[in-house]
Design an enzyme around this catalytic site. Structure first.
Site, PDB file in Angstrom:
ATOM      1  N   LYS A   4       0.849  -1.198   0.000  1.00 23.25           N
ATOM      2  CA  LYS A   4       0.000   0.000   0.000  1.00 23.25           C
ATOM      3  C   LYS A   4       0.879   1.241   0.000  1.00 23.25           C
ATOM      4  O   LYS A   4       1.902   1.276   0.689  1.00 23.25           O
ATOM      5  CB  LYS A   4      -0.897  -0.034   1.240  1.00 23.25           C
ATOM      6  CG  LYS A   4      -2.008   1.009   1.268  1.00 23.25           C
ATOM      7  CD  LYS A   4      -2.881   0.821   2.515  1.00 23.25           C
ATOM      8  CE  LYS A   4      -4.001   1.845   2.606  1.00 23.25           C
ATOM      9  NZ  LYS A   4      -4.828   1.658   3.825  1.00 23.25           N
ATOM     10  N   SER A  45      -9.681   1.758   2.912  1.00 25.53           N
ATOM     11  CA  SER A  45      -8.805   2.498   2.021  1.00 25.53           C
ATOM     12  C   SER A  45      -7.769   1.631   1.296  1.00 25.53           C
ATOM     13  O   SER A  45      -7.179   2.086   0.325  1.00 25.53           O
ATOM     14  CB  SER A  45      -8.064   3.566   2.823  1.00 25.53           C
ATOM     15  OG  SER A  45      -7.212   2.961   3.779  1.00 25.53           O
ATOM     16  N   SER A  88      -9.791  -0.600   7.099  1.00 24.41           N
ATOM     17  CA  SER A  88      -9.236  -0.406   5.758  1.00 24.41           C
ATOM     18  C   SER A  88      -8.590  -1.637   5.136  1.00 24.41           C
ATOM     19  O   SER A  88      -8.247  -1.617   3.953  1.00 24.41           O
ATOM     20  CB  SER A  88      -8.222   0.739   5.771  1.00 24.41           C
ATOM     21  OG  SER A  88      -8.905   1.962   5.849  1.00 24.41           O
TER      22      SER A  88
END
Lengths: 545, 555
Positions: free
Chosen positions: A122, A197, A221
Site C-alpha cells: 500500500k 482504504s 481499511s
C-alpha cells in the site's frame, strides 16, 4: 523437516522459525513434484491453497524459476491494470530481484520463505527507491530514504515488492475513490469500488496481480476491501506489527495488515512482518508464535475440527441497516461453523453503536495532528507564496483532497479548547467502554463474528457525495480498532450483483495477540467451505492465470 | 522616561566603577570558570550593580524615584526556564547533537519529521528529568505521559512539539538560594510549579545576499531534549530572579544533566513580570520578557520592566500594561513589544499516541535519589558549618569543579581557611588570566594540600610557596620535587642566618653605622639583603629576630 513441506499431507508447521528471524532453506533437488505453481485452475472449486508454499516448493524443486513466476505475474498485472488501476507505481526491479533469487537457488544458497513471492505494498507504507505518496498530491514524487519495518522484513525474507498500491488519500476513505491519482475498480465488477482504504492492495490480490499484499487498517481499511474483493484480510493486534514507515493517519488505531488469497498466505505474511521493533515504541514485545503451525491440511481434518470452540455472534452487527443478502450469507457461515463443531451464541456489545462517532472523532483528531507535517517546507509539493502563512495555506490547499481537509477540520475542531472535553475526551471514554465490552465478550467466547461490512461492494460514485453513508459502512470494523484487537476477514459467500455475484466477507475477532487462533479457525472454515470459489471473473475470463 | 532613567544609571555606574573589572569575581552571577564563560563573567562585571537601591551616588533624584517604586509597588516575577539536556543523543531519535555543527548534519527521518517516522523516547531524558525533579524537591508523577503541542512554524518539523501537558513528570518543589553578600545577602526559597520533558525545535537562518531573501531551516537542534522548569511567581526583584536562574544553572551542572550554557542556549529563561500596588492582593497584568542571554540581562530587564510598569501605574495609565511578549534589547537596555497576545493561543494538546506512558517505579526513583551528588545548597550549608564566611561559601560552591577541588584539597587534610584563600586568590586569578578551568590547570588538589602543609610546617616560606604554586599550575609536578630541584627548603638554622647577617653587616658598614646612629628604618634594608643572600629561603621570623638582636647588640 523439509519433507513435511514436500510430501502431502502438507503442514505449514515450522515454516517460520520461532524467533521470527529470516530462515533460509537449503535448496536441494526434489524428485517428487507434488504441486503446480498455481493450483487454482478456473474450473476447480477446491479450497484455496497457499500460493506462497506452492511457489516456494516450485522454486526449490526447480519446476519454475522466480523470473518465470515474476514474468507471469507482471504480465497479468499489466493486462488487468488498465481496468483495475490497483497500482500507483510498479517497481522496475522485479525481474532483477527475481533473477537474484534464481541465482541463489542455482548456487544452492539459502532462500527465504517469501522467495519469489510478489508482494504489493500500500502506498502509505514507505519503500526506499519507490514513490510513497499515501495517495496524496502533497507527497507526489516523494521518495522516502528508508523502508518501513514491515517492508524491510518482507525483503529480508526474500519477498519481492512488486509495486505500490492505490488507496484513499492517507487512508481516509472506504472506497479508494479519494485517492488523488486514480480510482481503483473492483475485479468482481469494474463498475464497483474495491472498498478502502486499502482498495488497491485488495484488488491486486483478488486479480492475482501479486501473491499477497500489505495494507493498513485504521477503521477497517484492510477488512472491508477484503470483503468487497473476496480475499482474506487480516488486521493484527495493535502493536503486533511495527508501524515504523507507515505514513500515519491515526496513530493509536493504525496497523499494517495482510491480504492473501488464502488464510495460510495471510498467516505466512503476518509471521514475516510481526514482532517488536525498537523504532516503534508502541510495537509489542509479545512473543510471535508461528502463526501457520496449526494450519492443518483439509484432508487431515476430523469431522468436527472446531469442536468446543465458542463463537459469539455480535447481535448488533446483524440488526437493521445490514443488507439482507449479507445477513443471510453470514448466517450461512454461522451454520457452517456449527457444522464444524463450534458452539454458537449471541453476544451483545451495548456500546457497539457508539464506536462509529468515537472512531471518527479520535481518528480525525489524530489525523489533524499527524498531517500537520505536510506544510510544504521540507518535502512534497510547495506552493509559491508571498509569506509564510500563504505558503502553508496554499501548499496544504493544493496538496490535500477534500476528504482529508474535512477530517483535518473535524479533528482540529474536536481538539480545540472548549471542545476537547465534549469530543475527544468523551470519545476516549467510549473507547474504554468498548474495550471493556469486548474483553467481557472474549472472556466468554473464543472468537466473535460479524459481517465485515453491512453491504457488498457498491457502485463507484454511489456514496461519494454522502460521507455519512460511507462512514456508516465502517460500523462493523471500527470497534475492533478502538479495542486494538486482531480480526480476520475471509470470504464466506456471495450476494447478487455484478456479472457473477459479489463476495461477502465474514469477520472473526479474537483476543489481543490471538491471531494464531483466528488463522486456525479461518483456515478450517476456508478449507471446508463448499461450492464457493473466490476468483474474480476478470481472472476467470480471459486473463491467463 | 523610564528607559532614559535606566540608561543613565547604566553608563554612569560603569564609568564610576572600572575597577570592578579587575576585582575577584565572586559576586552575583558569577556562573562559571570555563574559558568561554570567563568572558561572560567579565562582561557581567561591567554591568551596573543590579540592585536599584545600590545605584550610584550622584543620582539622588533618580535613586529616590526607584526607592519610591519599590515602596509603592510590589513586583511579582515568575520564570520559565528551558534546560537543554546533555544526553548523547536527541530525545526521540539516535542523532547526536553538537552545538555549532554544520546546518542539517545531525538529522534523521525522525527528527526531520519525515512521513512514517516515529519517536522513541531516550531513557536518559526520563532519568535526567527525575534527577532534576528530585533535586528540586518535587513530587514525581509515577504515571506521566507525553502530549502534542500543536502549532505551525518552519522550525517545527512535525507541526507539533512533543511535550508534557497536564501531567508533568515533577510538580510542587522548591529551590533554595543564597543572595550575594554584597547585595545584602539572605536566604530565599522559591517555589517550583512543575518540571516537564519536551523536545526543542530547529533554528531559522535568515539568508540575505542582497539580491534575494530566504528563510532557511536548520534542524540540527530539532528533537534535542529539554526540561522546562516553571517557577512559582515568588521573585520580587531582578536580582532574586537572576539568582534563581544562576542557582538553577548551578544545580543542572552539579547534576550533570546540562552544561547550562546560556550563550549556546542550553539554559534559556523567559520571565513573567507584573506589578501591583503594595497591599493589593489582585495580581497586575503580566508581561513576558524573552531574549535574556545572561543572568545580568535577566536582572536588568526585570528592573527595567518594573520601572516601566510602575511609571504607567503612577501616571494613571495602568491599562496600557497589556498581556504581551516583550523582547529585551541589550543594545538599548530596554524591553520592546514583540507580539501582543491575541487571546490565548490554542495549542490543541492531546496525548501523544506514538509514545507509551512514562511509568516510574519506586526502585528506579530510589536508585536515582541515592545516586544524587551533594547539591549546591547542601554544599553551602556544609561549608558554612566549616566556619567559612558566606562570601567564601558562595565562591567555592558556585562552580562544581572548584567545589570538588576544594573538597579534595581539604580531604587531604589541608587547613580549610588556607585552602579557600589559595583557591579564591592566586588560583582563581591564574585561571582567569589564562582562561582555564580548574580542571585544566596542572595543579592537583593533593599538591595544593601538600603546599599548604609545607608552608604551615615551615618547610618553605609563604613567598616561596607562592612561587611553587605558579610553577605547579603552569607546569605541574610535585611540591617536594620542586623544593628539592630548586633547593627551596627554608633556612631555619639560626647559626646559618647569623652568618648571613654578619656577611651583610661586613659588606655594608656604612649603613650599619647609620642604623646605629639612629636611622632604624634601615632594618628593612638589612633584612632584604639577608633574604637576597639566602635566595629567599631564610625564615623571615627568625631572620628578623636575629637581625634585630645583632643590630641592637653592638650599639
Amino acid at each position: 523437516m523439509l519433507s513435511t513441506l514436500h510430501h502431502p499431507p502438507r503442514r505449514l508447521s515450522r515454516f517460520f522459525p520461532a524467533n521470527n528471524k529470516p530462515r533460509h532453506f537449503h535448496t536441494k533437488p526434489v524428485l517428487s513434484s507434488s504441486q503446480p505453481v498455481t493450483d487454482q485452475s478456473p474450473s476447480s472449486t477446491s479450497p484455496p491453497e497457499s500460493q506462497i508454499l506452492s511457489i516456494h516448493h516450485s522454486l526449490l524443486s526447480r519446476e519454475v524459476t522466480a523470473t518465470q513466476l515474476a514474468e507471469t505475474y507482471l504480465s497479468r498485472l499489466k493486462l488487468a491494470e488498465p481496468q483495475l488501476k490497483s497500482f500507483i507505481h510498479v517497481s522496475n526491479n522485479v525481474l532483477k530481484e527475481a533473477q537474484s533469487i534464481d541465482d541463489k537457488i542455482k548456487r544452492n544458497e539459502n532462500v527465504g520463505p517469501l522467495a519469489g513471492v510478489l508482494v504489493g505494498v500500500k502506498d502509505n507504507i514507505c519503500t526506499v527507491d519507490m514513490p510513497s505518496t499515501a495517495g496524496s498530491r502533497v507527497l507526489e514524487n516523494y521518495r522516502p530514504p528508508f523502508d518501513a519495518t514491515a517492508v524491510k522484513k518482507v525483503k529480508e525474507f526474500d519477498g519481492i515488492v512488486v509495486g505500490k498500491t492505490n488507496l484513499d488519500e492517507f487512508g481516509m476513505g472506504s472506497t479508494t475513490e479519494s485517492s488523488s491519482f486514480q480510482v481503483t475498480a473492483n475485479p468482481w465488477d469494474i463498475s464497483r469500488v474495491p472498498g478502502g482504504s486499502s482498495g488497491g492492495s485488495a484488488a491486486a490480490v483478488s486479480a492475482r496481480q501479486c501473491v499477497v499484499s500489505l495494507g493498513s487498517d485504521t477503521g477497517g481499511s484492510v477488512r472491508q476491501p477484503a470483503s468487497f474483493c473476496g480475499v482474506v484480510g487480516l488486521k493484527p493486534t495493535y502493536g503486533r506489527v511495527s508501524r515504523y514507515g507507515l505514513i500515519a493517519y491515526a496513530s493509536s488505531l493504525d496497523v499494517i495488515g495482510c491480504f492473501g488469497s488464502s488464510v495460510a498466505d495471510t498467516g505466512i505474511l503476518l509471521s514475516a512482518i510481526s514482532g517488536h521493533d525498537r523504532l516503534d515504541a508502541t510495537s509489542s514485545k509479545q512473543e510471535v508464535p508461528d502463526f501457520t503451525s496449526q494450519l492443518i491440511s483439509a484432508s487431515l481434518l476430523e469431522s468436527k475440527p472446531l469442536k468446543g470452540l465458542k463463537v459469539g455472534v455480535i447481535r448488533e452487527t446483524l440488526e437493521n441497516r445490514v443488507d439482507s443478502g449479507v445477513k443471510s450469507t453470514v448466517l450461512g457461515a454461522v451454520s457452517h461453523l456449527e457444522e464444524l463443531g463450534c458452539t454458537l451464541s449471541e453476544v451483545s456489545l451495548p456500546s457497539f453503536s457508539l464506536g462509529l462517532p468515537a472512531y471518527y472523532i479520535l481518528a480525525s483528531s489524530e489525523s489533524s495532528s499527524n498531517l500537520s507535517r505536510y506544510d510544504g517546507v521540507r518535502y512534497g509539493n510547495q506552493a509559491a507564496a508571498e509569506d509564510l502563512n500563504a505558503l502553508y495555506g496554499d501548499s496544504r490547499a493544493k496538496g490535500f483532497g477534500s476528504e482529508v481537509k474535512m477530517r483535518i477540520l473535524m479533528g482540529t475542531y474536536a481538539l480545540s479548547a472548549g471542545y476537547y472535553d465534549a469530543y475527544y475526551k468523551r470519545a476516549q471514554q467510549v473507547r474504554t467502554l468498548i474495550q471493556k465490552s469486548f474483553k467481557t465478550a472474549l472472556d466468554e467466547n473464543d472468537i466473535l463474528i460479524s459481517p465485515a461490512a453491512p453491504s457488498a461492494a457498491y457502485k463507484i460514485g454511489e456514496k461519494k457525495n454522502d460521507p455519512l453513508a460511507m462512514y456508516s459502512g465502517d460500523i462493523m470494523t471500527v470497534n475492533v480498532n478502538l479495542a486494538g484487537l486482531p480480526a480476520l476477514v475471509l470470504p464466506c459467500g456471495f450476494v447478487e450483483g455484478g456479472p457473477v455475484g459479489l463476495p461477502v466477507g465474514l469477520q472473526m475477532i479474537g483476543a489481543a495477540f490471538d491471531e494464531g487462533k483466528l488463522l486456525k479457525v479461518g483456515h478450517i472454515f476456508e478449507q471446508t467451505l463448499q461450492g464457493c470459489r473466490f476468483v474474480p471473473p476478470l481472472i476467470a475470463d480471459g486473463i491467463p492465470q | 522616561m523610564a528607559s532614559f532613567l535606566f540608561r543613565t544609571i547604566q553608563s554612569h555606574s560603569f564609568l564610576l566603577c572600572p575597577t570592578t573589572l579587575l576585582r575577584r569575581n565572586n559576586g552575583a552571577f558569577y556562573c562559571s570558570m570555563k574559558s568561554t564563560h570567563t568572558q561572560t563573567a567579565t562582561q557581567e562585571k561591567q554591568q551596573p550593580p543590579p540592585k536599584i537601591k545600590s545605584s550610584p551616588q550622584g543620582n539622588q533624584a533618580k535613586t529616590r524615584t526607584l526607592d519610591r517604586i519599590s515602596k509603592e509597588y510590589e513586583a511579582i516575577i515568575g520564570i520559565e526556564t528551558h534546560v537543554q539536556l546533555s544526553t548523547l543523543t536527541k530525545a526521540f531519535c539516535t542523532c547526536p547533537y553538537n552545538y555549532g555543527a554544520q546546518p542539517n548534519t545531525s538529522v534523521c527521518p525522525i527528527c526531520m519529521g519525515l512521513p512514517g517516522a516515529l519517536p522513541v523516547v531516550n531513557s536518559k531524558v526520563v532519568e535526567f528529568a527525575v534527577k532534576l525533579g528530585l533535586a528540586l524537591n518535587c513530587k514525581l508523577s509515577f504515571n506521566s505521559k507525553f502530549d502534542r503541542k500543536q502549532y505551525f512554524y518552519p522550525d517545527l518539523p512535525k507541526g507539533y512539539q512533543i511535550s508534557q501537558f497536564d501531567i508533568p513528570i515533577a510538580t510542587g518543589g522548591y529551590l533554595d538560594v543564597d543572595l550575594p553578600v554584597e547585595y545584602g545577602g539572605g536566604h530565599r526559597r522559591f517555589g517550583i510549579t512543575r518540571v516537564h520533558m519536551e523536545e526543542d525545535a530547529g533554528k531559522l537562518l535568515h539568508a540575505d545576499d542582497g539580491v534575494s531573501y530566504a528563510l532557511q531551516v536548520d534542524l540540527n537542534r530539532a528533537g534535542v531534549p529539554l526540561l522546562e522548569i516553571v517557577s512559582e511567581p515568588d521573585m520580587r526583584t531582578g536580582l532574586e530572579a537572576a539568582e534563581y536562574a544562576a542557582e538553577l544553572q548551578r544545580l543542572v551542572r552539579y547534576l550533570g544533566v546540562s552544561n547550562g550554557n546560556m550563550q549556546e542556549g542550553s539554559l534559556r529563561c523567559d520571565v513573567n513580570v507584573s506589578i501591583r500596588p503594595v497591599g493589593q492582593s489582585k495580581f497586575g497584568t503580566k508581561v513576558e520578557i524573552k531574549n535574556l542571554n545572561s543572568f545580568s540581562s535577566i536582572n536588568r530587564a526585570i528592573d527595567f520592566e518594573i520601572a516601566r510598569q510602575a511609571l504607567l501605574y503612577s501616571q494613571g495609565k495602568a491599562d496600557q500594561i497589556v498581556q504581551e511578549t516583550r523582547l529585551w534589547e541589550e543594545g538599548s537596555q530596554k524591553t520592546v513589544t514583540m507580539r501582543k497576545k491575541e487571546g490565548l493561543a490554542d495549542y490543541r494538546y492531546f496525548p501523544e499516541p506514538d509514545l507509551p506512558e512514562v511509568i516510574l517505579n519506586k526502585e528506579y526513583v530510589d536508585s536515582i535519589q541515592s545516586s544524587l551528588p551533594e547539591l549546591p545548597e547542601m554544599k553551602r550549608r556544609r561549608y558554612e558549618e566549616m566556619g567559612l564566611s558566606m562570601q567564601d561559601v558562595l565562591f567555592l560552591a558556585n562552580d562544581i569543579n572548584v567545589a570538588r577541588f576544594f573538597d579534595a584539597t581539604i580531604g587531604k587534610g589541608a587547613d580549610v581557611k588556607l585552602a579557600a584563600n589559595w583557591i579564591m586568590g592566586d588560583i582563581a586569578a591564574h585561571m582567569k588570566n589564562e582562561k582555564l578551568t580548574i580542571n585544566e590547570i596542572k595543579l592537583s588538589a593533593a599538591e595544593l594540600a601538600e603546599l599548604i602543609a609545607s608552608i604551615k610546617g615551615a618547610t618553605i616560606s609563604g613567598k616561596i610557596g607562592k612561587e611553587i604554586l605558579f610553577e605547579l599550575m603552569a607546569k605541574g609536578g610535585t611540591v617536594n620535587g620542586i623544593i628539592k630541584e630548586k633547593d627551596l627548603v627554608q633556612i631555619v638554622d639560626p647559626s646559618e642566618i647569623e652568618k648571613m647577617v654578619d656577611k651583610v653587616f661586613s659588606e655594608n658598614p656604612k649603613q650599619l653605622e647609620q642604623y646605629r646612629g639612629g636611622k632604624t628604618k634601615l632594618q628593612g634594608f638589612f633584612a632584604g639583603q639577608v633574604m637576597k643572600i639566602s635566595k629567599g629561603k631564610a625564615n623571615p621570623g627568625l631572620l628578623n629576630k636575629i637581625l634585630l638582636e645583632k643590630l641592637n647588640a653592638k650599639s
